[in-house]
Design an enzyme around this catalytic site. Structure first.
Site, PDB file in Angstrom:
ATOM      1  N   LYS A   1     -53.024 -87.732  18.984  1.00  0.00           N
ATOM      2  CA  LYS A   1     -53.720 -86.380  18.845  1.00  0.00           C
ATOM      3  C   LYS A   1     -53.917 -86.285  17.272  1.00  0.00           C
ATOM      4  O   LYS A   1     -54.226 -85.492  16.536  1.00  0.00           O
ATOM      5  CB  LYS A   1     -51.704 -85.686  19.271  1.00  0.00           C
ATOM      6  CG  LYS A   1     -52.384 -85.524  20.411  1.00  0.00           C
ATOM      7  CD  LYS A   1     -51.226 -84.470  20.881  1.00  0.00           C
ATOM      8  CE  LYS A   1     -51.131 -83.298  21.751  1.00  0.00           C
ATOM      9  NZ  LYS A   1     -50.454 -84.862  23.294  1.00  0.00           N
TER      10      LYS A   1
ATOM     11  N   LYS B   1     -44.240 -81.489  17.086  1.00  0.00           N
ATOM     12  CA  LYS B   1     -43.919 -82.338  18.201  1.00  0.00           C
ATOM     13  C   LYS B   1     -44.661 -84.103  17.816  1.00  0.00           C
ATOM     14  O   LYS B   1     -45.134 -84.394  16.685  1.00  0.00           O
ATOM     15  CB  LYS B   1     -45.279 -81.521  19.461  1.00  0.00           C
ATOM     16  CG  LYS B   1     -46.569 -81.428  18.820  1.00  0.00           C
ATOM     17  CD  LYS B   1     -47.006 -80.560  19.807  1.00  0.00           C
ATOM     18  CE  LYS B   1     -48.949 -80.545  19.569  1.00  0.00           C
ATOM     19  NZ  LYS B   1     -49.434 -79.707  19.836  1.00  0.00           N
TER      20      LYS B   1
ATOM     21  N   SER C   1     -45.750 -81.578  27.080  1.00  0.00           N
ATOM     22  CA  SER C   1     -45.283 -81.115  25.982  1.00  0.00           C
ATOM     23  C   SER C   1     -43.763 -81.292  25.758  1.00  0.00           C
ATOM     24  O   SER C   1     -43.138 -80.566  25.898  1.00  0.00           O
ATOM     25  CB  SER C   1     -44.619 -79.157  26.915  1.00  0.00           C
ATOM     26  OG  SER C   1     -46.611 -78.052  26.413  1.00  0.00           O
TER      27      SER C   1
ATOM     28  N   GLN D   1     -47.128 -77.854  12.932  1.00  0.00           N
ATOM     29  CA  GLN D   1     -48.422 -77.101  13.195  1.00  0.00           C
ATOM     30  C   GLN D   1     -48.127 -75.719  13.193  1.00  0.00           C
ATOM     31  O   GLN D   1     -47.106 -75.008  13.953  1.00  0.00           O
ATOM     32  CB  GLN D   1     -49.632 -77.134  14.221  1.00  0.00           C
ATOM     33  CG  GLN D   1     -50.009 -77.699  14.006  1.00  0.00           C
ATOM     34  CD  GLN D   1     -50.436 -78.529  15.899  1.00  0.00           C
ATOM     35  OE1 GLN D   1     -50.241 -77.793  16.421  1.00  0.00           O
ATOM     36  NE2 GLN D   1     -51.561 -78.454  15.939  1.00  0.00           N
ATOM     37  N   PRO D   2     -47.968 -74.315  12.340  1.00  0.00           N
ATOM     38  CA  PRO D   2     -48.493 -72.945  12.162  1.00  0.00           C
ATOM     39  C   PRO D   2     -48.055 -72.440  13.879  1.00  0.00           C
ATOM     40  O   PRO D   2     -49.184 -72.763  14.807  1.00  0.00           O
ATOM     41  CB  PRO D   2     -48.555 -72.443  10.809  1.00  0.00           C
ATOM     42  CG  PRO D   2     -50.224 -73.171  11.469  1.00  0.00           C
ATOM     43  CD  PRO D   2     -49.881 -74.644  11.732  1.00  0.00           C
TER      44      PRO D   2
ATOM     45  N   ARG E   1     -59.328 -67.462  34.345  1.00  0.00           N
ATOM     46  CA  ARG E   1     -59.729 -66.467  33.195  1.00  0.00           C
ATOM     47  C   ARG E   1     -61.346 -66.538  33.628  1.00  0.00           C
ATOM     48  O   ARG E   1     -61.798 -67.883  33.668  1.00  0.00           O
ATOM     49  CB  ARG E   1     -59.024 -67.115  32.087  1.00  0.00           C
ATOM     50  CG  ARG E   1     -59.533 -66.736  30.636  1.00  0.00           C
ATOM     51  CD  ARG E   1     -58.561 -66.504  29.853  1.00  0.00           C
ATOM     52  NE  ARG E   1     -57.552 -65.389  29.228  1.00  0.00           N
ATOM     53  CZ  ARG E   1     -57.059 -66.044  28.445  1.00  0.00           C
ATOM     54  NH1 ARG E   1     -56.262 -66.913  27.615  1.00  0.00           N
ATOM     55  NH2 ARG E   1     -55.954 -64.513  28.677  1.00  0.00           N
TER      56      ARG E   1
ATOM     57  N   ARG F   1     -60.897 -81.097  29.133  1.00  0.00           N
ATOM     58  CA  ARG F   1     -60.819 -80.037  28.665  1.00  0.00           C
ATOM     59  C   ARG F   1     -60.423 -79.630  27.230  1.00  0.00           C
ATOM     60  O   ARG F   1     -59.900 -80.409  27.089  1.00  0.00           O
ATOM     61  CB  ARG F   1     -59.262 -79.833  29.729  1.00  0.00           C
ATOM     62  CG  ARG F   1     -58.499 -78.546  29.974  1.00  0.00           C
ATOM     63  CD  ARG F   1     -57.040 -78.332  30.752  1.00  0.00           C
ATOM     64  NE  ARG F   1     -56.367 -78.819  29.377  1.00  0.00           N
ATOM     65  CZ  ARG F   1     -54.834 -79.349  29.770  1.00  0.00           C
ATOM     66  NH1 ARG F   1     -54.563 -79.398  31.349  1.00  0.00           N
ATOM     67  NH2 ARG F   1     -53.980 -79.099  29.198  1.00  0.00           N
TER      68      ARG F   1
ATOM     69  N   GLU G   1     -58.383 -82.221  25.750  1.00  0.00           N
ATOM     70  CA  GLU G   1     -58.098 -83.504  26.416  1.00  0.00           C
ATOM     71  C   GLU G   1     -58.928 -84.241  27.658  1.00  0.00           C
ATOM     72  O   GLU G   1     -59.413 -83.746  28.442  1.00  0.00           O
ATOM     73  CB  GLU G   1     -57.247 -82.771  27.478  1.00  0.00           C
ATOM     74  CG  GLU G   1     -56.108 -81.439  27.054  1.00  0.00           C
ATOM     75  CD  GLU G   1     -54.281 -82.459  26.863  1.00  0.00           C
ATOM     76  OE1 GLU G   1     -54.707 -84.169  27.180  1.00  0.00           O
ATOM     77  OE2 GLU G   1     -53.341 -82.371  26.385  1.00  0.00           O
TER      78      GLU G   1
END
Length: 306
Positions: free
Chosen positions: A99, A136, A143, A177-178, A231, A259, A276
């Site tokens: 990442k 992470k 996750s 990350q926040p 959505r 994605r 992704e």
């Protein structure tokens, strides 16, 4: 392990790549089997690290759910490099499974979640200001090994430090990350793109509900359960997605799917959480016609290789 869904001699052969724990595919992926068969395409399921699979026998090898690779990324990337018919291709897999690509995208102007990177062996202390943060690994799936920490809570601060140390001790790069609070109400938006004759085309979008409830408490399965609903994508979200995809090394014509995961930032504008390109859930069960569009994308890539 190879599961033969159809195997008629003379038809193009496609392998849908999974892991041993999902030997018969994720239920969402199974929705593409009938549309592929209707197109005269032979479909088989194969586990990526099965030494008995002859990958060269397939006309197309499509990554779908090899979700156990995170702790074996080097092995997975090396395997991908041996599969000539792999989509998305091995160079994309190498880039996208770490990442730290987020830093590259941010550098070219893609709005991303602000991220700090901690290399193995580096010490880390939480920032002095309070607020919620996510910790992470830079290489992860589903996750896993991901926690949410409220830095106003001394116990959470200690747990966050311990989380970073645990990843560091395992030789893994950590990202901090926040926590974007809008995810608690707006959720996360995933925009799905599938290949067509003219390249990637927007297919559909879904909403993913908030998933992180607190500190990482250790292994909890191959992936965390998700709350998914359909959505309608907004123009601002599509604009960020297009900008993100335009920055993919090598361009998007090599991709069969993509994605783009977005969350509203503090100002309400969408920011990139993840891109992704390796093994994303495509959520084809949440949009009319999506299974057929995925089958058409596979047929398009087969035609390009014919």
């Amino acid at each position: 392990m190879t599961t033969h869904h159809q195997s008629t001699r003379g038809e193009p052969r496609v392998a849908l790549v999974t892991c041993a724990d999902l030997g018969d595919l994720d239920p969402d992926d199974r929705l593409v089997l009938a549309p592929l068969t209707a197109r005269g395409i032979s479909v088989e399921t194969a586990v990526w690290d099965d030494p008995d699979v002859d990958w060269s026998s397939y006309d197309l090898v499509l990554l779908r759910s090899p979700w156990d690779y995170a702790l074996r990324r080097d092995e997975f990337v090396a395997w991908a490099a041996t599969v000539a018919a792999l989509v998305n291709p091995a160079d994309v897999v190498r880039w996208n499974t770490d990442k730290r690509y987020l830093a590259e995208l941010s550098a070219v102007g893609v709005p991303t979640v602000p991220t700090s990177w901690i290399e193995p062996g580096e010490s880390w202390q939480p920032p002095a200001e309070t607020g919620e943060y996510v910790v992470k690994p830079a290489v992860s799936a589903g996750s896993q090994n991901t926690g949410r920490y409220d830095l106003a809570d001394p116990e959470h601060r200690d747990l966050a430090v311990a989380h970073v140390r645990r990843l560091s001790d395992a030789g893994r790069v950590t990202m901090v990350q926040p926590y974007l609070r809008a995810v608690d109400t707006e959720g996360e938006t995933a925009l799905l793109f599938l290949a067509g004759p003219d390249g990637l085309t927007f297919s559909h979008a879904i909403r993913k509900g908030p998933m992180l409830t607190g500190p990482d408490l250790g292994p909890d399965g191959l992936y965390k359960a998700e709350e998914i609903t359909a959505r309608i994508a907004r123009p601002a979200q599509l604009a960020v997605a297009e900008k993100t995809l335009a920055a993919v090394p090598g361009g998007t014509r090599q991709l069969l799917y993509a994605r783009v995961d977005l969350i509203p930032g503090p100002d309400g504008e969408p920011v990139l959480v993840e891109l992704e390109l390796t093994d994303p859930s495509l959520f084809i069960g949440y949009a009319d016609g999506a299974p057929d569009r995925l089958a058409a994308a596979i047929a398009t890539h087969l035609a390009c290789r014919a």
